[in-house]
Design a protein around this motif. Structure first.
Motif, PDB file in Angstrom:
ATOM      1  N   VAL A  40       0.824  -1.210   0.000  1.00 42.20           N
ATOM      2  CA  VAL A  40       0.000   0.000   0.000  1.00 42.20           C
ATOM      3  C   VAL A  40       0.859   1.261   0.000  1.00 42.20           C
ATOM      4  O   VAL A  40       0.614   2.199  -0.752  1.00 42.20           O
ATOM      5  N   ARG A  41       1.878   1.284   0.837  1.00 43.34           N
ATOM      6  CA  ARG A  41       2.653   2.506   1.037  1.00 43.34           C
ATOM      7  C   ARG A  41       3.770   2.738   0.019  1.00 43.34           C
ATOM      8  O   ARG A  41       4.067   3.870  -0.328  1.00 43.34           O
ATOM      9  N   LEU A  42       4.420   1.687  -0.448  1.00 45.24           N
ATOM     10  CA  LEU A  42       5.587   1.863  -1.307  1.00 45.24           C
ATOM     11  C   LEU A  42       5.300   2.659  -2.583  1.00 45.24           C
ATOM     12  O   LEU A  42       6.042   3.597  -2.898  1.00 45.24           O
ATOM     13  N   PRO A  43       4.230   2.365  -3.315  1.00 42.30           N
ATOM     14  CA  PRO A  43       3.987   3.143  -4.539  1.00 42.30           C
ATOM     15  C   PRO A  43       3.785   4.636  -4.267  1.00 42.30           C
ATOM     16  O   PRO A  43       4.348   5.487  -4.975  1.00 42.30           O
ATOM     17  N   ARG A  44       3.026   4.959  -3.242  1.00 41.82           N
ATOM     18  CA  ARG A  44       2.760   6.371  -2.935  1.00 41.82           C
ATOM     19  C   ARG A  44       4.030   7.057  -2.439  1.00 41.82           C
ATOM     20  O   ARG A  44       4.376   8.151  -2.905  1.00 41.82           O
ATOM     21  N   ALA A  45       4.725   6.452  -1.502  1.00 39.90           N
ATOM     22  CA  ALA A  45       5.939   7.064  -0.959  1.00 39.90           C
ATOM     23  C   ALA A  45       7.000   7.240  -2.051  1.00 39.90           C
ATOM     24  O   ALA A  45       7.698   8.251  -2.089  1.00 39.90           O
ATOM     25  N   THR A  46       7.099   6.277  -2.947  1.00 40.67           N
ATOM     26  CA  THR A  46       8.056   6.366  -4.043  1.00 40.67           C
ATOM     27  C   THR A  46       7.717   7.516  -4.971  1.00 40.67           C
ATOM     28  O   THR A  46       8.593   8.273  -5.410  1.00 40.67           O
ATOM     29  N   LYS A  47       6.442   7.685  -5.272  1.00 45.30           N
ATOM     30  CA  LYS A  47       6.018   8.772  -6.165  1.00 45.30           C
ATOM     31  C   LYS A  47       6.268  10.139  -5.518  1.00 45.30           C
ATOM     32  O   LYS A  47       6.731  11.066  -6.187  1.00 45.30           O
ATOM     33  N   VAL A  48       6.002  10.255  -4.225  1.00 49.40           N
ATOM     34  CA  VAL A  48       6.245  11.513  -3.519  1.00 49.40           C
ATOM     35  C   VAL A  48       7.743  11.820  -3.490  1.00 49.40           C
ATOM     36  O   VAL A  48       8.164  12.950  -3.750  1.00 49.40           O
ATOM     37  N   GLN A  49       8.546  10.811  -3.190  1.00 56.03           N
ATOM     38  CA  GLN A  49       9.994  11.006  -3.143  1.00 56.03           C
ATOM     39  C   GLN A  49      10.531  11.428  -4.517  1.00 56.03           C
ATOM     40  O   GLN A  49      11.356  12.335  -4.612  1.00 56.03           O
ATOM     41  N   ALA A  50      10.064  10.790  -5.564  1.00 52.91           N
ATOM     42  CA  ALA A  50      10.517  11.129  -6.917  1.00 52.91           C
ATOM     43  C   ALA A  50      10.098  12.553  -7.292  1.00 52.91           C
ATOM     44  O   ALA A  50      10.884  13.304  -7.891  1.00 52.91           O
ATOM     45  N   ALA A  51       8.882  12.938  -6.928  1.00 51.49           N
ATOM     46  CA  ALA A  51       8.403  14.295  -7.231  1.00 51.49           C
ATOM     47  C   ALA A  51       9.230  15.330  -6.488  1.00 51.49           C
ATOM     48  O   ALA A  51       9.593  16.370  -7.051  1.00 51.49           O
ATOM     49  N   ALA A  52       9.538  15.069  -5.233  1.00 54.35           N
ATOM     50  CA  ALA A  52      10.347  16.008  -4.452  1.00 54.35           C
ATOM     51  C   ALA A  52      11.745  16.133  -5.041  1.00 54.35           C
ATOM     52  O   ALA A  52      12.305  17.230  -5.112  1.00 54.35           O
ATOM     53  N   ALA A  53      12.312  15.020  -5.487  1.00 56.93           N
ATOM     54  CA  ALA A  53      13.648  15.055  -6.101  1.00 56.93           C
ATOM     55  C   ALA A  53      13.630  15.862  -7.399  1.00 56.93           C
ATOM     56  O   ALA A  53      14.537  16.669  -7.643  1.00 56.93           O
ATOM     57  N   ARG A  54      12.600  15.654  -8.215  1.00 56.77           N
ATOM     58  CA  ARG A  54      12.497  16.423  -9.470  1.00 56.77           C
ATOM     59  C   ARG A  54      12.329  17.910  -9.182  1.00 56.77           C
ATOM     60  O   ARG A  54      12.868  18.754  -9.890  1.00 56.77           O
TER      61      ARG A  54
END
Length: 91
Positions: free
Chosen positions: A41-55
């Motif tokens: 449940v958490r990995l896809p959302r957390a990964t997307k947030v982390q990637a967006a913050a990095a970009r």
């Protein structure tokens, strides 16, 4: 480096998810099963947030929420499908 203050938000969401999974209403006694559900449940959302913050650290147009400002002539994001909108953050 931290960007967009999302680490604290993700930690709060993680705590809530773990609290639900290990509550008396949902916990079956199998820790591995509960943690597997948590990860799925958490990995896809957390990964997307982390990637967006990095970009966003490289391109201000990638800021969460601001990335929906398509009327701006300088608007350029890496991927329309990969951007993280404020609506997704509030879902």
């Amino acid at each position: 480096m931290p960007h967009q203050s999302q680490a604290a938000c993700m930690a709060i969401e993680d705590a809530a998810a773990l609290g639900i999974l290990f509550s008396g209403n949902h916990f079956t006694g199998d820790v591995f099963e509960s943690l597997s559900i948590y990860e799925s449940v958490r990995l896809p959302r957390a990964t997307k947030v982390q990637a967006a913050a990095a970009r966003a650290s490289l391109n201000i147009n990638e800021r969460i929420g601001f990335s929906s400002n398509t009327d701006n002539p300088n608007y350029v994001v890496k991927s329309e499908q990969g951007k993280l909108t404020i609506e997704e953050m509030n879902a």
